[in-house]
Design a protein around this motif. Structure first.
Motif, PDB file in Angstrom:
ATOM      1  N   ASP A  41      56.907  -3.621  15.549  1.00 15.16           N
ATOM      2  CA  ASP A  41      56.522  -3.289  14.177  1.00 15.16           C
ATOM      3  C   ASP A  41      55.041  -2.961  14.056  1.00 15.16           C
ATOM      4  N   VAL A  42      54.299  -3.121  15.157  1.00 17.74           N
ATOM      5  CA  VAL A  42      52.846  -2.988  15.056  1.00 17.74           C
ATOM      6  C   VAL A  42      52.456  -1.610  14.523  1.00 17.74           C
ATOM      7  N   TRP A  43      53.245  -0.578  14.881  1.00 21.03           N
ATOM      8  CA  TRP A  43      52.903   0.788  14.443  1.00 21.03           C
ATOM      9  C   TRP A  43      53.153   0.957  12.956  1.00 21.03           C
ATOM     10  N   LEU A  44      54.207   0.274  12.474  1.00 26.01           N
ATOM     11  CA  LEU A  44      54.443   0.285  11.030  1.00 26.01           C
ATOM     12  C   LEU A  44      53.301  -0.403  10.297  1.00 26.01           C
ATOM     13  N   VAL A  45      52.805  -1.513  10.882  1.00 24.68           N
ATOM     14  CA  VAL A  45      51.694  -2.230  10.255  1.00 24.68           C
ATOM     15  C   VAL A  45      50.461  -1.335  10.230  1.00 24.68           C
ATOM     16  N   TYR A  46      50.220  -0.636  11.342  1.00 23.36           N
ATOM     17  CA  TYR A  46      49.063   0.276  11.374  1.00 23.36           C
ATOM     18  C   TYR A  46      49.186   1.337  10.280  1.00 23.36           C
ATOM     19  N   GLU A  47      50.389   1.890  10.132  1.00 26.26           N
ATOM     20  CA  GLU A  47      50.590   2.924   9.117  1.00 26.26           C
ATOM     21  C   GLU A  47      50.348   2.348   7.719  1.00 26.26           C
ATOM     22  N   GLN A  48      50.863   1.130   7.527  1.00 21.56           N
ATOM     23  CA  GLN A  48      50.685   0.464   6.232  1.00 21.56           C
ATOM     24  C   GLN A  48      49.209   0.235   5.939  1.00 21.56           C
ATOM     25  N   VAL A  49      48.484  -0.271   6.953  1.00 21.78           N
ATOM     26  CA  VAL A  49      47.049  -0.529   6.784  1.00 21.78           C
ATOM     27  C   VAL A  49      46.324   0.777   6.506  1.00 21.78           C
ATOM     28  N   PHE A  50      46.745   1.838   7.198  1.00 22.54           N
ATOM     29  CA  PHE A  50      46.091   3.129   6.996  1.00 22.54           C
ATOM     30  C   PHE A  50      46.222   3.589   5.549  1.00 22.54           C
ATOM     31  N   ILE A  51      47.450   3.506   5.033  1.00 22.72           N
ATOM     32  CA  ILE A  51      47.671   3.976   3.659  1.00 22.72           C
ATOM     33  C   ILE A  51      46.912   3.101   2.672  1.00 22.72           C
ATOM     34  N   ALA A  52      46.904   1.779   2.934  1.00 20.37           N
ATOM     35  CA  ALA A  52      46.150   0.880   2.055  1.00 20.37           C
ATOM     36  C   ALA A  52      44.665   1.216   2.110  1.00 20.37           C
ATOM     37  N   ALA A  53      44.185   1.538   3.311  1.00 21.57           N
ATOM     38  CA  ALA A  53      42.757   1.814   3.476  1.00 21.57           C
ATOM     39  C   ALA A  53      42.353   3.074   2.724  1.00 21.57           C
ATOM     40  N   ILE A  54      43.181   4.135   2.799  1.00 21.67           N
ATOM     41  CA  ILE A  54      42.773   5.340   2.057  1.00 21.67           C
ATOM     42  C   ILE A  54      42.955   5.123   0.560  1.00 21.67           C
ATOM     43  N   ALA A  64      39.659   4.554  12.015  1.00 19.56           N
ATOM     44  CA  ALA A  64      39.854   3.773  13.232  1.00 19.56           C
ATOM     45  C   ALA A  64      41.340   3.559  13.513  1.00 19.56           C
ATOM     46  N   VAL A  65      42.090   3.231  12.462  1.00 19.42           N
ATOM     47  CA  VAL A  65      43.528   3.002  12.635  1.00 19.42           C
ATOM     48  C   VAL A  65      44.214   4.297  13.062  1.00 19.42           C
ATOM     49  N   LEU A  66      43.801   5.396  12.425  1.00 20.77           N
ATOM     50  CA  LEU A  66      44.410   6.684  12.729  1.00 20.77           C
ATOM     51  C   LEU A  66      44.162   7.068  14.194  1.00 20.77           C
ATOM     52  N   GLU A  67      42.963   6.705  14.670  1.00 21.24           N
ATOM     53  CA  GLU A  67      42.632   6.967  16.083  1.00 21.24           C
ATOM     54  C   GLU A  67      43.645   6.269  16.997  1.00 21.24           C
ATOM     55  N   ILE A  68      43.916   4.995  16.679  1.00 23.90           N
ATOM     56  CA  ILE A  68      44.864   4.221  17.487  1.00 23.90           C
ATOM     57  C   ILE A  68      46.250   4.878  17.448  1.00 23.90           C
TER      58      ILE A  68
END
Lengths: 286, 119
Positions: A41-54, A64-68
């Motif tokens: 699920d880590v990739w889903l979490v990254y996507e979630q964090v990315f959307i929250a961040a923008i 940074a998340v998008l880079e990963i």
């Protein structure tokens, strides 16, 4: 799995938009690297964090998340969409549009990209074009209830209630047991003055969801207004032009419905504090 | 505390289920042995003795209950109970149509930046 990952998963599944909480929960995870505990699920979490961040304007975190994500899924269309979204967030809608267009060129059936293009029009305030695009999108993807709901809200934003009601009917057709859609449909009908349909739908809401306060308030409002209009003589009031009085229930039924809604509302609020109770009773004219 | 107690109880019921399953296997084995034995002594009536039948049925009942208790938290099956988990915000939000050129970036401008460490 740590509790913050669990909370993040809950937020993700509820599809609520709570970027501040997401960032707060994910900050220690990102800093300590314990995010990898999430497994697949880590990739889903990254996507979630990315959307929250923008959403929060934390563009550095988002980058940074998008880079990963980019390192892991190089040619992915889903990651490309995220690039488009960050362009939207930092104020380059044209760049974003170009990316979405490229995605559609590669695969014309890419649902996410078409939806982003419509959202992009919406963000630029071009509501009528967005509606046109969404209507043609729904010609192909008629079973997408999220798009129907979006179209309903676009119409509502432009005060086109009849059209919005039609869209909500489509949504209800796909999820007939979800009382939130019945509620929205009832409220739109009430706004239009179709009190008979509104009353029916409010009743459906309280049938599907026990002690739904918004539903009972709606029943009381709709029943009382129908009573008001009929007692002043049908046809004279301008309110009655939107619904046929014959379609509404009998006077006795309406009175009992209004009474029932009052009783239930009092019962539901009986456990709250005195100030709330007083406000409710004042509104209900007890 | 309660969650650790819960998981302990779950472990016990899983253990009971395994033991009950072994009992069921044992009753099957007994039945086979009994039938072979009756054939070899030429008995006419092939019905099983009551203790083997009882062992099999009892083990089945215990195993069913133990498996149900040990499987995890049971959730109500009504659609209404399921809908209670969702809020009106979640239902009306259309995640695919979110827009991002809004005031969000001005609401918390002084937050310290998060350093990303990749693992």
């Amino acid at each position: 799995m740590s509790s913050s990952l669990k909370l993040l998963a809950e937020i993700r599944q509820s599809s609520e938009r709570r970027p501040f909480e997401v960032l707060k929960l994910s900050e220690p995870l990102l800093n300590k690297g314990s995010i990898s505990q999430a497994g697949d699920d880590v990739w889903l979490v990254y996507e979630q964090v990315f959307i929250a961040a923008i959403d929060e304007g934390e563009i550095d975190v988002a980058k940074a998340v998008l880079e990963i994500l980019h390192k892991r899924f190089g040619g992915s269309q889903r990651v490309k969409r995220l690039y488009g979204m960050i362009n939207e967030a930092v104020g380059y809608p044209d760049e974003a549009k170009k990316l979405y267009d490229e995605m559609l060129e590669k695969d014309a059936t890419n649902v996410l990209a078409s939806k982003r293009l419509i959202a992009l029009l919406k963000s630029q305030g071009q509501y009528s074009i967005a509606i046109q695009e969404l209507v043609s999108y729904l010609d192909t993807h008629g079973n997408d209830f999220e798009a129907w709901l979006e179209l309903a809200h676009l119409y509502l934003a432009n005060h086109l209630y009849a059209q919005a009601a039609f869209c909500l009917e489509e949504v209800i057709l796909q999820q007939p047991a979800n009382h939130y859609f019945h509620l929205c449909y009832a409220e739109v009908n009430y706004t239009m003055g179709c009190l008979d349909i509104a009353l029916k739908e409010y009743l459906r809401v309280v049938e599907l969801s026990t002690d739904n306060v918004r539903g009972f308030y709606g029943i009381k409002l709709a029943a009382d207004r129908i009573l008001d209009i009929t007692s002043h003589g049908a046809g004279k009031s301008r309110d009655s032009s939107h619904f046929k009085v014959e379609n509404a229930p009998q006077k006795a039924t309406l009175e009992r419905l209004s009474q029932l809604a009052t009783e239930r509302l009092v019962a539901i609020y009986s456990g709250t504090n005195d100030a709330t109770k007083k406000t409710v009773e004042a509104w209900l004219k007890l | 505390m309660s969650s650790s107690n819960d998981s302990g109880a779950k472990l016990i019921s899983k253990g009971i289920a395994v033991v009950a399953f072994l009992f069921m296997l044992h009753s099957g084995y007994s039945a086979r042995e009994y039938l072979l034995y009756s054939k070899s002594i030429g008995r006419q009536d092939p019905s099983l003795p009551i203790d083997i039948v009882l062992e099999c049925l009892g083990a089945l009942a215990v195993m069913t209950i133990a498996v149900v208790l040990g499987v995890g938290e049971l959730r109500p099956i009504s659609y209404e109970a399921e809908m209670k988990r969702y809020s009106v915000d979640g239902i009306y939000s259309r995640p695919s149509f979110q827009v991002f050129n809004h005031r969000g970036r001005f609401l918390h401008p002084l937050k310290p930046a998060v350093a990303i460490t990749e693992k």
